[in-house]
Scaffold this motif. Structure first.
Motif, PDB file in Angstrom:
ATOM      1  N   LEU A  66     -63.724  32.560 -10.375  1.00 22.91           N
ATOM      2  CA  LEU A  66     -64.590  32.338 -11.532  1.00 22.91           C
ATOM      3  C   LEU A  66     -65.955  31.784 -11.122  1.00 22.91           C
ATOM      4  CD1 LEU A  66     -62.038  30.888 -14.096  1.00 22.91           C
ATOM      5  CD2 LEU A  66     -63.215  33.079 -14.228  1.00 22.91           C
ATOM      6  N   ALA A  67     -65.973  30.907 -10.124  1.00 23.26           N
ATOM      7  CA  ALA A  67     -67.250  30.372  -9.642  1.00 23.26           C
ATOM      8  C   ALA A  67     -68.082  31.480  -8.998  1.00 23.26           C
ATOM      9  CB  ALA A  67     -67.008  29.235  -8.661  1.00 23.26           C
ATOM     10  N   ALA A  68     -67.444  32.408  -8.323  1.00 22.12           N
ATOM     11  CA  ALA A  68     -68.170  33.540  -7.725  1.00 22.12           C
ATOM     12  C   ALA A  68     -68.778  34.422  -8.811  1.00 22.12           C
ATOM     13  CB  ALA A  68     -67.244  34.345  -6.834  1.00 22.12           C
ATOM     14  N   VAL A  69     -68.035  34.661  -9.869  1.00 22.64           N
ATOM     15  CA  VAL A  69     -68.576  35.453 -10.989  1.00 22.64           C
ATOM     16  C   VAL A  69     -69.743  34.705 -11.630  1.00 22.64           C
ATOM     17  CG1 VAL A  69     -68.047  36.340 -13.290  1.00 22.64           C
ATOM     18  CG2 VAL A  69     -66.448  36.716 -11.426  1.00 22.64           C
ATOM     19  N   TYR A  70     -69.616  33.395 -11.783  1.00 22.59           N
ATOM     20  CA  TYR A  70     -70.711  32.587 -12.335  1.00 22.59           C
ATOM     21  C   TYR A  70     -71.949  32.699 -11.442  1.00 22.59           C
ATOM     22  CZ  TYR A  70     -73.518  28.577 -13.653  1.00 22.59           C
ATOM     23  OH  TYR A  70     -74.555  27.792 -14.032  1.00 22.59           O
ATOM     24  N   GLY A  71     -71.765  32.604 -10.136  1.00 22.55           N
ATOM     25  CA  GLY A  71     -72.893  32.723  -9.214  1.00 22.55           C
ATOM     26  C   GLY A  71     -73.549  34.092  -9.283  1.00 22.55           C
ATOM     27  N   LEU A  72     -72.740  35.133  -9.429  1.00 20.33           N
ATOM     28  CA  LEU A  72     -73.285  36.484  -9.565  1.00 20.33           C
ATOM     29  C   LEU A  72     -74.128  36.603 -10.824  1.00 20.33           C
ATOM     30  CD1 LEU A  72     -73.330  39.508  -8.669  1.00 20.33           C
ATOM     31  CD2 LEU A  72     -71.338  39.789 -10.148  1.00 20.33           C
ATOM     32  N   PHE A  73     -73.619  36.115 -11.941  1.00 26.66           N
ATOM     33  CA  PHE A  73     -74.390  36.167 -13.193  1.00 26.66           C
ATOM     34  C   PHE A  73     -75.672  35.340 -13.082  1.00 26.66           C
ATOM     35  CE2 PHE A  73     -70.417  37.139 -15.915  1.00 26.66           C
ATOM     36  CZ  PHE A  73     -70.570  38.486 -15.658  1.00 26.66           C
ATOM     37  N   GLU A  74     -75.579  34.190 -12.446  1.00 24.81           N
ATOM     38  CA  GLU A  74     -76.760  33.343 -12.265  1.00 24.81           C
ATOM     39  C   GLU A  74     -77.829  34.087 -11.469  1.00 24.81           C
ATOM     40  OE1 GLU A  74     -78.881  29.879 -12.853  1.00 24.81           O
ATOM     41  OE2 GLU A  74     -76.814  30.135 -13.500  1.00 24.81           O
ATOM     42  N   ALA A  75     -77.425  34.727 -10.400  1.00 17.26           N
ATOM     43  CA  ALA A  75     -78.381  35.477  -9.573  1.00 17.26           C
ATOM     44  C   ALA A  75     -78.956  36.671 -10.338  1.00 17.26           C
ATOM     45  CB  ALA A  75     -77.697  35.938  -8.290  1.00 17.26           C
ATOM     46  N   VAL A  77     -79.347  37.044 -13.638  1.00 20.78           N
ATOM     47  CA  VAL A  77     -80.264  36.601 -14.686  1.00 20.78           C
ATOM     48  C   VAL A  77     -81.604  36.194 -14.069  1.00 20.78           C
ATOM     49  CG1 VAL A  77     -80.683  34.754 -16.363  1.00 20.78           C
ATOM     50  CG2 VAL A  77     -78.509  35.964 -16.359  1.00 20.78           C
ATOM     51  N   ASN A  78     -81.561  35.462 -12.959  1.00 20.63           N
ATOM     52  CA  ASN A  78     -82.801  35.081 -12.299  1.00 20.63           C
ATOM     53  C   ASN A  78     -83.553  36.305 -11.779  1.00 20.63           C
ATOM     54  OD1 ASN A  78     -82.809  32.254 -12.641  1.00 20.63           O
ATOM     55  ND2 ASN A  78     -81.217  32.073 -11.095  1.00 20.63           N
ATOM     56  N   GLN A  79     -82.836  37.283 -11.287  1.00 15.87           N
ATOM     57  CA  GLN A  79     -83.460  38.520 -10.818  1.00 15.87           C
ATOM     58  C   GLN A  79     -84.099  39.261 -11.983  1.00 15.87           C
ATOM     59  OE1 GLN A  79     -83.787  39.756  -7.762  1.00 15.87           O
ATOM     60  NE2 GLN A  79     -84.714  41.675  -8.425  1.00 15.87           N
ATOM     61  N   GLN A  80     -83.446  39.270 -13.118  1.00 15.96           N
ATOM     62  CA  GLN A  80     -83.970  39.995 -14.276  1.00 15.96           C
ATOM     63  C   GLN A  80     -85.270  39.380 -14.767  1.00 15.96           C
ATOM     64  OE1 GLN A  80     -81.307  40.172 -17.611  1.00 15.96           O
ATOM     65  NE2 GLN A  80     -82.524  41.713 -18.668  1.00 15.96           N
ATOM     66  N   TYR A  81     -85.384  38.062 -14.725  1.00 14.40           N
ATOM     67  CA  TYR A  81     -86.599  37.392 -15.177  1.00 14.40           C
ATOM     68  C   TYR A  81     -87.596  37.165 -14.033  1.00 14.40           C
ATOM     69  CZ  TYR A  81     -84.441  36.653 -19.690  1.00 14.40           C
ATOM     70  OH  TYR A  81     -83.854  36.848 -20.912  1.00 14.40           O
ATOM     71  N   SER A  82     -87.375  37.810 -12.904  1.00 14.38           N
ATOM     72  CA  SER A  82     -88.256  37.743 -11.732  1.00 14.38           C
ATOM     73  C   SER A  82     -88.472  36.311 -11.249  1.00 14.38           C
ATOM     74  CB  SER A  82     -89.606  38.398 -12.033  1.00 14.38           C
ATOM     75  OG  SER A  82     -89.428  39.757 -12.347  1.00 14.38           O
ATOM     76  N   VAL A  83     -87.416  35.529 -11.245  1.00 15.31           N
ATOM     77  CA  VAL A  83     -87.463  34.165 -10.739  1.00 15.31           C
ATOM     78  C   VAL A  83     -86.830  34.173  -9.352  1.00 15.31           C
ATOM     79  CG1 VAL A  83     -86.667  31.796 -11.079  1.00 15.31           C
ATOM     80  CG2 VAL A  83     -87.317  33.200 -13.054  1.00 15.31           C
ATOM     81  N   GLU A  84     -87.570  33.653  -8.386  1.00 15.43           N
ATOM     82  CA  GLU A  84     -87.041  33.603  -7.031  1.00 15.43           C
ATOM     83  C   GLU A  84     -85.955  32.538  -6.940  1.00 15.43           C
ATOM     84  OE1 GLU A  84     -87.465  35.295  -4.140  1.00 15.43           O
ATOM     85  OE2 GLU A  84     -88.553  36.750  -5.369  1.00 15.43           O
ATOM     86  N   THR A  86     -82.757  31.189  -4.219  1.00 20.05           N
ATOM     87  CA  THR A  86     -82.150  31.355  -2.901  1.00 20.05           C
ATOM     88  C   THR A  86     -80.637  31.271  -3.022  1.00 20.05           C
ATOM     89  OG1 THR A  86     -82.238  28.991  -2.432  1.00 20.05           O
ATOM     90  CG2 THR A  86     -84.157  30.316  -1.779  1.00 20.05           C
ATOM     91  N   VAL A  87     -79.996  31.687  -1.974  1.00 20.77           N
ATOM     92  CA  VAL A  87     -78.533  31.656  -1.952  1.00 20.77           C
ATOM     93  C   VAL A  87     -78.032  30.212  -2.020  1.00 20.77           C
ATOM     94  CG1 VAL A  87     -76.503  32.233  -0.564  1.00 20.77           C
ATOM     95  CG2 VAL A  87     -78.402  33.832  -0.689  1.00 20.77           C
ATOM     96  N   THR A  88     -78.743  29.306  -1.370  1.00 26.24           N
ATOM     97  CA  THR A  88     -78.298  27.902  -1.399  1.00 26.24           C
ATOM     98  C   THR A  88     -78.377  27.324  -2.809  1.00 26.24           C
ATOM     99  OG1 THR A  88     -80.527  27.204  -0.751  1.00 26.24           O
ATOM    100  CG2 THR A  88     -78.896  27.445   1.005  1.00 26.24           C
ATOM    101  N   GLU A  89     -79.398  27.714  -3.575  1.00 24.55           N
ATOM    102  CA  GLU A  89     -79.489  27.234  -4.963  1.00 24.55           C
ATOM    103  C   GLU A  89     -78.334  27.757  -5.805  1.00 24.55           C
ATOM    104  OE1 GLU A  89     -83.298  28.611  -6.193  1.00 24.55           O
ATOM    105  OE2 GLU A  89     -84.355  26.864  -5.422  1.00 24.55           O
ATOM    106  N   VAL A  90     -77.985  29.019  -5.606  1.00 21.72           N
ATOM    107  CA  VAL A  90     -76.864  29.596  -6.356  1.00 21.72           C
ATOM    108  C   VAL A  90     -75.564  28.904  -5.964  1.00 21.72           C
ATOM    109  CG1 VAL A  90     -75.524  31.699  -6.739  1.00 21.72           C
ATOM    110  CG2 VAL A  90     -78.011  31.808  -6.678  1.00 21.72           C
ATOM    111  N   ILE A  91     -75.389  28.650  -4.680  1.00 23.22           N
ATOM    112  CA  ILE A  91     -74.161  27.978  -4.218  1.00 23.22           C
ATOM    113  C   ILE A  91     -74.099  26.548  -4.767  1.00 23.22           C
ATOM    114  CG2 ILE A  91     -72.994  27.096  -2.159  1.00 23.22           C
ATOM    115  CD1 ILE A  91     -73.833  29.673  -0.748  1.00 23.22           C
TER     116      ILE A  91
END
Length: 152
Positions: A66-75, A77-84, A86-91
């Motif tokens: 579930l945390a992996a799915v949450y991280g995927l959605f987080e990444a 959404v940020n990609q969709q709004y063109s917000v940079e 990093t992987v460490t922030e998602v983790i």
């Protein structure tokens, strides 16, 4: 579809008819349905007790997924709004959410057979579903999503 002769062979080999006939001869044929339900309940409880994975480990396995799915959605959404991002922030965000997910998963796994928990989960699902419909109908979010750029 299974041919009729194969169905009959499977029924004969399983021995269910012999058991039913034996129960009926003892005068318990009418209670046979409840006997089968009791046996199935006992088998299910035995299976639950004989599980190789402890409950807390099972909850960790579900929490990681579930945390992996949450991280995927987080990444996404940020990609969709063109917000940079990093992987460490998602983790880090996944690590912040993981304890809450673990508590929810462990609680539902531990008490899933109690009527109170089933009722609470039913009410939570109904309330969150109604709130989701309310948000979709009365929020400007749909217009914002239409103006947002699509995923590349």
């Amino acid at each position: 579809d299974i041919p009729d002769n194969e169905k009959q062979r499977l029924i004969r080999e399983s021995g269910l008819l012999k058991k039913y006939a034996k129960d009926k001869s003892h005068g318990t044929g009418s209670d046979h349905g409840s006997d089968v339900e009791d046996e199935l309940q006992e088998l299910q409880e035995e299976y639950d007790r004989a599980s190789d994975i402890p409950l807390w480990m099972d909850a960790i396995i579900y929490t990681v997924g579930l945390a992996a799915v949450y991280g995927l959605f987080e990444a996404l959404v940020n990609q969709q709004y063109s917000v940079e991002v990093t992987v460490t922030e998602v983790i880090q965000r996944m690590a912040k959410v993981a304890p809450a997910l673990y508590a929810i998963v462990y609680g539902t796994l531990r008490f899933r057979k109690t009527r109170v928990v089933n009722l609470v989960m039913l009410v939570a699902a109904c309330v969150s579903g109604c709130y989701f419909v309310h948000l979709n109908l009365h929020s400007p979010r749909l217009g914002i999503m239409r103006r947002a750029p699509g995923l590349p």
